[in-house]
Write a protein that holds these residues in place. Structure first.
Motif, PDB file in Angstrom:
ATOM      1  N   LEU A 297      57.267  24.701  84.749  1.00 20.85           N
ATOM      2  CA  LEU A 297      58.344  24.402  83.603  1.00 20.85           C
ATOM      3  C   LEU A 297      58.688  25.232  82.680  1.00 20.85           C
ATOM      4  O   LEU A 297      57.977  26.026  82.375  1.00 20.85           O
TER       5      LEU A 297
ATOM      6  N   SER B 252      58.765  27.029  78.875  1.00 20.03           N
ATOM      7  CA  SER B 252      57.732  26.643  78.319  1.00 20.03           C
ATOM      8  C   SER B 252      57.909  25.572  76.789  1.00 20.03           C
ATOM      9  O   SER B 252      59.583  25.878  76.719  1.00 20.03           O
ATOM     10  N   GLU B 253      57.734  25.690  75.641  1.00 24.33           N
ATOM     11  CA  GLU B 253      57.880  24.315  74.846  1.00 24.33           C
ATOM     12  C   GLU B 253      58.318  25.401  73.350  1.00 24.33           C
ATOM     13  O   GLU B 253      59.951  24.720  73.186  1.00 24.33           O
TER      14      GLU B 253
ATOM     15  N   ARG C  46      63.781  24.421  78.032  1.00 25.24           N
ATOM     16  CA  ARG C  46      62.747  23.780  76.910  1.00 25.24           C
ATOM     17  C   ARG C  46      61.975  22.606  77.964  1.00 25.24           C
ATOM     18  O   ARG C  46      62.915  21.993  78.396  1.00 25.24           O
ATOM     19  N   SER C  47      60.154  22.237  77.811  1.00 22.65           N
ATOM     20  CA  SER C  47      60.163  21.527  77.782  1.00 22.65           C
ATOM     21  C   SER C  47      59.681  21.246  76.115  1.00 22.65           C
ATOM     22  O   SER C  47      59.514  21.527  75.157  1.00 22.65           O
TER      23      SER C  47
ATOM     24  N   ARG D  93      56.803  18.061  74.670  1.00 19.86           N
ATOM     25  CA  ARG D  93      55.508  17.254  74.582  1.00 19.86           C
ATOM     26  C   ARG D  93      56.056  16.302  73.739  1.00 19.86           C
ATOM     27  O   ARG D  93      55.869  16.478  72.091  1.00 19.86           O
TER      28      ARG D  93
ATOM     29  N   THR E 139      55.641  14.619  78.974  1.00 19.12           N
ATOM     30  CA  THR E 139      56.198  15.566  78.822  1.00 19.12           C
ATOM     31  C   THR E 139      57.759  15.869  79.909  1.00 19.12           C
ATOM     32  O   THR E 139      58.241  14.989  80.669  1.00 19.12           O
TER      33      THR E 139
ATOM     34  N   SER F 240      61.064  18.705  80.257  1.00 24.10           N
ATOM     35  CA  SER F 240      61.566  19.644  80.445  1.00 24.10           C
ATOM     36  C   SER F 240      63.380  19.546  80.275  1.00 24.10           C
ATOM     37  O   SER F 240      64.193  18.221  81.305  1.00 24.10           O
TER      38      SER F 240
ATOM     39  N   SER G  19      62.462  17.538  84.716  1.00 26.49           N
ATOM     40  CA  SER G  19      61.439  17.130  84.440  1.00 26.49           C
ATOM     41  C   SER G  19      61.002  15.937  83.458  1.00 26.49           C
ATOM     42  O   SER G  19      61.094  16.360  82.722  1.00 26.49           O
TER      43      SER G  19
END
Length: 185
Positions: A97, A99-100, A115-116, A118, A123, A125, A137
């Motif tokens: 996935l 990254s943040e 972008r993910s 949290r 979480t 994405s 996701s």
């Protein structure tokens, strides 16, 4: 008294039929207004236990008659399980996935931002682009449920828990990707 119960039963039955017919009519109108339902892509529920390692195995059967070959079969099994087959086996891994921190990429000739996020409830994405917003996701934490909405050119991911709600609102504004995280509870 007996006649009153008959009237109550008739009224209850006719009300139930009216509600059922109304719902069927409204359901078709709602389905027509939403050309494509958003696809929910959920992953495993987060927990404090160590995650189980999984491998995806693609098995292609070898045709033995003049009939067309069967389609590839995809199975997911825990890494500890050993499978023996007499056909060709290819092992692939699931793509990571984003990254943040976010990543710019080119997909189908268009520049997109991946972008993910949290949140306290899970979480999510997102794929940002000037033409279309897509959820990649949404993985809720334990005791949370996830819902995804796609109004106009935005994506809204909501993680609902017993005492908390996490909301991600993501959109593309003329200057680029924008998002807002709301934590309530």
């Amino acid at each position: 008294m007996h006649r009153g119960l008959q009237y109550l039963a008739a009224w209850s039955a006719s009300t139930a039929v009216a509600v059922a017919l109304s719902w069927l009519g409204i359901r078709f109108v709602l389905d027509a207004g939403l050309p494509e339902r958003p696809q929910l892509v959920a992953g495993p529920v987060e927990s404090t236990e160590a995650p189980a390692t999984t491998a995806t195995t693609t098995t292609t059967a070898v045709p033995t008659t003049t009939t067309p070959a069967p389609a590839p079969v995809v199975t997911t099994e825990p890494a500890e399980t050993t499978t023996t087959t007499t056909t060709t086996t290819t092992t692939t891994t699931t793509p990571a996935l984003p990254s943040e921190a976010g990543t710019w990429a080119v997909q189908d000739g268009e520049r997109v931002y991946l972008r993910s996020f949290r949140l306290q409830g899970g979480t999510a994405s997102i794929k940002f682009s000037p033409t279309k917003m897509d959820p990649i996701s949404a993985t809720p934490k334990q005791d949370f449920a996830v819902s995804i909405e796609q109004p106009a050119s935005a994506v809204v991911v909501v993680f609902d828990g017993p005492d908390h709600r996490s909301t991600l609102e993501a959109s593309w504004i003329s200057t680029g990707p924008h998002w807002r995280v709301l934590e309530q509870g």
